[in-house]
Scaffold this active site. Structure first.
Site, mmCIF file in Angstrom:
data_model
loop_
_atom_site.group_PDB
_atom_site.id
_atom_site.type_symbol
_atom_site.label_atom_id
_atom_site.label_comp_id
_atom_site.label_asym_id
_atom_site.label_seq_id
_atom_site.Cartn_x
_atom_site.Cartn_y
_atom_site.Cartn_z
ATOM 1 N N ASP A 137 -0.635 -134.831 -36.439
ATOM 2 C CA ASP A 137 -0.771 -135.580 -37.678
ATOM 3 C C ASP A 137 -1.399 -134.623 -38.707
ATOM 4 O O ASP A 137 -1.857 -133.518 -38.370
ATOM 5 C CB ASP A 137 -1.594 -136.858 -37.498
ATOM 6 C CG ASP A 137 -1.244 -137.875 -38.591
ATOM 7 O OD1 ASP A 137 -0.623 -137.484 -39.604
ATOM 8 O OD2 ASP A 137 -1.592 -139.057 -38.456
HETATM 9 C C1 BGC Z 1 -0.421 -140.035 -41.592
HETATM 10 C C2 BGC Z 1 0.934 -139.942 -40.915
HETATM 11 C C3 BGC Z 1 1.936 -139.388 -41.887
HETATM 12 C C4 BGC Z 1 1.449 -138.034 -42.361
HETATM 13 C C5 BGC Z 1 2.415 -137.336 -43.307
HETATM 14 C C6 BGC Z 1 -0.820 -138.729 -42.240
HETATM 15 O O1 BGC Z 1 -1.955 -138.845 -42.999
HETATM 16 O O2 BGC Z 1 -1.373 -140.444 -40.644
HETATM 17 O O3 BGC Z 1 1.331 -141.199 -40.423
HETATM 18 O O4 BGC Z 1 3.206 -139.304 -41.293
HETATM 19 O O5 BGC Z 1 0.216 -138.200 -43.030
HETATM 20 O O6 BGC Z 1 2.450 -137.942 -44.528
#
Ligand code: BGC
Length: 741
Positions: A284
């Site tokens: 993530d």
């Molecule tokens: C979120 C993810 C997301 C990623 C990219 C993160 O902060 O937890 O779910 O896909 O950002 O935007």
């Protein structure tokens, strides 16, 4: 054939282009051959994902370096780059790198791209897998036409705590329903399979446990037994994998003290080991680097070492891999084999997507234009939105609105807003001006009815200055429809709330309007279950309308005017107060279970509070009524290799056509470890004309009787099972028993 299938097929034929078939061994061999030509730096580059500089707030210098980094083979993927022009720009830079390895473009296409569909929690309330798959299909078609290869969806985290803002992004609290929805979304996103230009790779997230953040506080730690992990939280991930999901994303949280990003048990033992996942895992955002803040890694280099060893293949925006993996390999702290494995997983996906044949095959101006202006997508969005609405209360058949109402007052801070209807995760190209607000939707269907409007108050403010005008408007009308709830930005990532009441003075506004004595309908717009006890007790009609996307206003008007008979059912329990959280229907009985109602002494409940929820999982009304009768169980005794069928008659006993979600629950009465008081095991959404009946059949076999035991083996244990069928988890209409030998 349904309208939805026709739309999906039409879109598919119009927009798809498929590669000649290639076997998985040929992808494997091509990846090996390419890997053999790569330097260590180039390999590490493939594991590195940057965000579009437009989304970054950092120094300009860093932004400028991205194109140079891509040309130098230091980047394998970009996120947040949208549109044919932008994706082409970055892909060109990749084509200038020594080995011309194409970039993957990823984006959070969570509930639509150009056409915004209902937020996932709303869409889940439709219990309509065909509709959910079709919505994801359209999202994939639109996003892929705009150069996107990969969506960071579906989020399949089980959510038992409505304080957590990200409940809006998932399917609710149930592992079985969550698994069906996970499958539908993956099938929708990936369409005919990787290689079609209208298929985007799914990314199942967040692996794992993220939904159980303590106290509902986003990013918080998770402490969970393996029993709960395997029986409740993991099933939707496994279902998404079985449906062919190409990639997984890990999570921000620690699970039992170990960050998910560096969690070998989750990534290597379960996902890549036991489940044989052969795609790749992306971290993530920044989660590799965050292992230092967790206190799990000493520094970024240590974090990179832990993450790659645990099985995290791609680094989203923490820069730990690109900055440190080379030195770690050269100093012998990690084996190059680990890097090779991660790179190969990523390269295989690029081969499967056909990007080596044509790195620009997704970036096609004509296709982009056609996909963005397809009216069929809006027809689908309107029907999915109507199906997502849940009717919570409808005293004296106040709804649907009748033609006798000469004047309708639309009151509340969410009546005229399109922006809020888009929900928190609409970051594709869905423009605010394309969203139909409640006011616009009602105007289109009002005919000769006069519509009045007053805002009354803001969503989250203390001022009552607008109450007077709203009361005046209410007095001039025959019926009042109130649009209240949250702003879109009050749910989603980093949007946890400790107080989940309808915000601000909105419930006071409802009281003031109700005091006029005119009939009131409340529309609750939100990204989570809210608290509204006074409203639930006093207002005659309540609809949960979430954030419904592009066609929100039209869909709500369809339901208010009775063009669509509401059929949605809640997929998350609505509590009475925050003190009951976490609250869910599939709890364990305890040694001292309490009945609903006043609490007897020394029983498990609250002495200051009713323990039952305000609205239970599976609950939702219709403008018609349904009767369940004539339960037949084909056998009272079965073995694990056997199965039985349960049948009953479902009848529409009201005066309107409508659809009912008939739900099958089971309880394994004696088991080791103990099993929940009720578990959803199947459901069918059945449309019946007024007065019509149908025999409904469920089949019960091993898959519905088994669970993970204390050693995490999937077993079915002999004994008695209780079978419950009804229209909600707390509205069981038919009950029977059978024995497993
Ligand atoms: C979120 C993810 C997301 C990623 C990219 C993160 O902060 O937890 O779910 O896909 O950002 O935007």
């Amino acid at each position: 054939m349904s309208k939805i299938s026709v739309i999906s097929i039409a879109l598919f034929l119009l927009l798809t282009a498929k590669l000649p078939a290639q076997s998985s061994s040929s992808f494997d061999a091509r990846a090996d051959a390419l890997l053999a030509k790569m330097t260590l730096e180039e390999k590490i580059g493939q594991l590195n994902q940057y965000s579009s500089p437009q989304e970054l707030t950092g120094p300009q210098e860093k932004k400028n370096n991205i194109l140079a980094d891509i040309q130098a083979g230091k980047v394998g993927s970009m996120l947040n780059v949208r549109g044919v022009d932008q994706t082409t720009l970055y892909q060109k830079a990749a084509m200038e790198s020594r080995l011309h390895i194409p970039l993957l473009f990823g984006l959070d296409v969570i509930h639509g791209y150009h056409t915004t569909f209902p937020i996932p929690l709303a869409e889940a309330s439709s219990w309509d897998m065909e509709a959910i798959e079709a919505a994801s299909r359209v999202a994939a078609t639109e996003a892929s036409a705009s150069g996107i290869h990969w969506t960071f969806a579906p989020m399949v985290d089980i959510a038992r705590d409505p304080r957590w803002g990200r409940v809006m992004e998932g399917a609710g609290e149930d592992p079985y329903l969550g698994s069906q929805i996970a499958k539908a979304r993956v099938l929708g996103f990936q369409g005919k399979g990787l290689g079609s230009t209208d298929a985007v790779m799914a990314c199942v997230k967040h692996f794992a446990g993220y939904g159980a953040a303590i106290g509902g506080r986003d990013y918080n730690s998770v402490d969970m037994s393996r029993n709960t992990l395997w029986n409740i939280y993991l099933p939707p991930f496994k279902a998404a994998l079985d449906a062919g999901a190409a990639t997984f994303m890990n999570a921000f949280n620690t699970l039992n003290g170990i960050p998910a990003t560096g969690n070998k048990y989750l990534l290597r033992d379960i996902l890549k080991g036991q489940w044989k996942f052969d795609g790749f895992v992306v971290s993530d955002w920044g989660s590799i680097g965050e292992m230092t803040a967790h206190g799990y890694a000493e520094d970024q280099a240590d974090a990179a070492k832990v993450a790659i060893a645990a099985g995290t293949d791609m680094d989203m925006e923490s820069h730990s891999y690109i900055d440190h993996l080379k030195a770690l390999v050269e100093s012998g702290q990690i084996k190059e084999g680990l890097i090779n494995d991660a790179v190969k997983r990523i390269l295989i996906k690029k081969f499967q997507m056909g990007l080596f044949e044509d790195p620009y095959r997704f970036s096609d101006k004509d296709r982009e234009k056609r996909a963005i202006s397809d009216p069929a997508a809006l027809v689908l969005a309107r029907s999915v939105a109507a199906k997502s609405i849940v009717l919570l209360k409808n005293e004296h058949h106040l709804l649907p609105l009748s033609s006798h109402e000469k004047t309708i007052a639309l009151i509340g801070p969410l009546v005229k807003t399109g922006r809020e209807m888009k929900g928190a995760w609409s970051i594709g190209w869905g423009k605010e001006e394309h969203v139909v607000s409640l006011y616009e939707g009602m105007q289109k269907q009002a005919g000769h009815t006069r519509l009045l409007y007053a805002k009354g108050c803001e969503v989250n403010d203390t001022s009552r200055a607008g109450f007077g005008e709203a009361i005046e408007v209410a007095k001039q009308s025959d019926i009042i429809v109130m649009a209240v709830g949250e702003n879109a930005g009050m749910s989603g990532e980093a949007r946890s709330r400790s107080n989940i009441h309808i915000p601000g003075v909105q419930e006071a506004l409802i009281k003031a309007i109700q005091a006029t004595g005119k009939p009131v309908v409340v529309l609750l717009m939100s990204g989570r279950p809210l608290l509204f006890n006074w409203t639930a007790d006093h207002v005659p009609a309540i609809l949960c309308t979430w954030f419904l996307g592009s066609e929100a206003g039209n869909a709500i008007a369809d339901v208010l005017y009775g063009k669509y008979n509401p059929s949605g059912k809640l997929t998350m329990t609505f509590p009475r107060t925050e003190g009951q959280i976490p609250i869910y229907y599939n709890y364990l009985n305890t040694g001292r279970p309490a009945p609903d109602g006043p609490l007897p002494s020394f029983r498990s409940g609250y002495f200051d509070l009713e323990k039952s929820p305000r609205y239970a999982f599976g609950y939702g009304l219709s403008y018609t009524t349904f009767e369940y009768r004539d339960l037949q169980i084909s056998k009272k005794n079965i073995t694990a290799e056997d199965s039985l069928t349960v049948s009953f008659t479902l009848k529409n006993t009201g005066a309107r056509d409508g659809a009912e979600v008939a739900q099958l629950y089971l309880r394994d009465l004696v088991a080791k470890p103990v099993r929940p008081v009720k578990e959803l095991k199947d459901f069918k959404k059945i449309f019946l004309k007024a007065g019509e009946s149908q025999t409904v059949i469920f089949k019960i076999g091993k898959d519905k009787l088994s669970f993970y035991d204390k050693d995490l083996n999937r077993v079915e244990q002999p004994g008695k099972f209780e079978l419950m069928i009804g229209g909600a988890s707390d509205e069981i209409r038919l009950r029977g028993y059978f024995d497993l030998h």
